[in-house]
Every structure is written in C-alpha cells, then in structure tokens.
Design a protein around this motif. Structure first.
Motif, mmCIF file in Angstrom:
data_model
loop_
_atom_site.group_PDB
_atom_site.id
_atom_site.type_symbol
_atom_site.label_atom_id
_atom_site.label_comp_id
_atom_site.label_asym_id
_atom_site.label_seq_id
_atom_site.Cartn_x
_atom_site.Cartn_y
_atom_site.Cartn_z
ATOM 1 N N ALA A 159 42.743 45.523 43.424
ATOM 2 C CA ALA A 159 42.000 46.450 42.558
ATOM 3 C C ALA A 159 41.998 45.954 41.114
ATOM 4 O O ALA A 159 40.970 46.004 40.433
ATOM 5 N N VAL A 160 43.131 45.447 40.652
ATOM 6 C CA VAL A 160 43.219 44.916 39.293
ATOM 7 C C VAL A 160 42.411 43.636 39.186
ATOM 8 O O VAL A 160 41.672 43.435 38.210
ATOM 9 N N LEU A 161 42.526 42.769 40.177
ATOM 10 C CA LEU A 161 41.726 41.539 40.156
ATOM 11 C C LEU A 161 40.241 41.866 40.052
ATOM 12 O O LEU A 161 39.503 41.216 39.312
ATOM 13 N N GLY A 162 39.803 42.879 40.762
ATOM 14 C CA GLY A 162 38.403 43.276 40.715
ATOM 15 C C GLY A 162 37.958 43.728 39.337
ATOM 16 O O GLY A 162 36.787 43.590 38.985
ATOM 17 N N GLU A 163 38.880 44.253 38.550
ATOM 18 C CA GLU A 163 38.554 44.713 37.200
ATOM 19 C C GLU A 163 38.551 43.583 36.174
ATOM 20 O O GLU A 163 37.710 43.568 35.285
ATOM 21 N N VAL A 164 39.508 42.665 36.258
ATOM 22 C CA VAL A 164 39.685 41.679 35.187
ATOM 23 C C VAL A 164 39.154 40.288 35.527
ATOM 24 O O VAL A 164 38.975 39.473 34.627
ATOM 25 N N VAL A 165 38.896 40.021 36.789
ATOM 26 C CA VAL A 165 38.420 38.704 37.196
ATOM 27 C C VAL A 165 36.906 38.747 37.390
ATOM 28 O O VAL A 165 36.374 39.646 38.050
ATOM 29 N N HIS A 166 36.228 37.774 36.821
ATOM 30 C CA HIS A 166 34.780 37.660 36.970
ATOM 31 C C HIS A 166 34.467 37.423 38.444
ATOM 32 O O HIS A 166 35.134 36.618 39.101
ATOM 33 N N PRO A 167 33.446 38.101 38.995
ATOM 34 C CA PRO A 167 33.142 37.919 40.423
ATOM 35 C C PRO A 167 32.754 36.486 40.781
ATOM 36 O O PRO A 167 32.875 36.085 41.936
ATOM 37 N N GLU A 168 32.320 35.693 39.805
ATOM 38 C CA GLU A 168 31.933 34.305 40.064
ATOM 39 C C GLU A 168 32.986 33.322 39.555
ATOM 40 O O GLU A 168 32.674 32.177 39.216
#
Length: 130
Positions: free
Chosen positions: A21-30
């Motif tokens: 969930a955190v990765l989804g917020e702070v990491v660019h999807p690409e």
C-alpha cells in the motif's frame, strides 16, 4: 534542520517494510528497478507491477522473511536520495542473513521513479543455495 521531502519518500519505503500500500503511494507506477547482477533476481524491472510480481514474488518464495532496513539517508539537493542499509532475511532452513546495500533513488513527479541497487549478494546467495 528539516529532512528533505525526497528522503521522507524513501524513508517511507523502509519504515513500512515495503508494504504494498505504501509502495503504491510513493513509487511511480513506471519505476525502473535496477538490481545488481549476481543478486538473486538481478536485472532491470520496468513498472511497479513487474517489480512486485517478477522480482519480489520469486525472491519471497525462496525465503521465510525478507525486509530492507534503511540506516542512513543522503540527498544530493537535486532528485537523488542515497540510502545505506541492510537486508534482513531468514532462509527456508531457518538461517538468518543480513546483507548490506546501497540504494540510489531518483524522484520524478514527486514519486520514486528509479532504483539502482548495489548489494552484498554472496551472503544472501549462500542462504538460498544452502
């Protein structure tokens, strides 16, 4: 002195224990996820979906547990954050392992867009191969 907002992004990854969930917020999807050759699953992964499925999936199948621990953070005043830390894991046979890493993160559009990892792959490989 206030912490760089870019360091805060990177710190969130480690403090969350790489929570999806955190990765989804702070990491660019690409994101481009560049793992040093010789490290289990070493190579370049393009996109967060591929990172989770193709890098973390196979790695976590081979270990009982695995998490990165950030220890020191440095920003270059531009768009890079350098994180020094160690991976902590437990092999399927119960053997504990700690392997040092350096991560160089690049921020784009307020999110983590590139990771370049260098790590002590030998100690982790020994746990995985027995």
């Amino acid at each position: 002195m206030a912490e760089s907002p870019y360091i805060s992004l990177v710190r969130a990854v480690y403090e969350s224990k790489a929570d999806p969930a955190v990765l989804g917020e702070v990491v660019h999807p690409e994101i481009v996820w560049d793992i040093t050759p010789g490290f289990p699953g070493g190579g370049v992964y393009n996109g967060l979906e591929s990172v989770v499925r193709d890098f973390f999936g196979p790695l976590l199948e081979r270990l009982e547990s695995f998490r990165p621990v950030g220890e020191e953070y440095y920003a270059d005043g531009e768009d890079h954050v350098f994180a020094l830390g160690s991976y902590h894991g437990v092999g399927k046979d119960g053997t504990a392992v700690a392997a040092r890493f350096i991560h160089v993160w690049t921020v784009r559009d307020g999110r983590l867009a590139h990771l370049r990892q260098v790590a002590d792959s030998l100690v982790l490989d020994r746990v995985l191969t027995g």
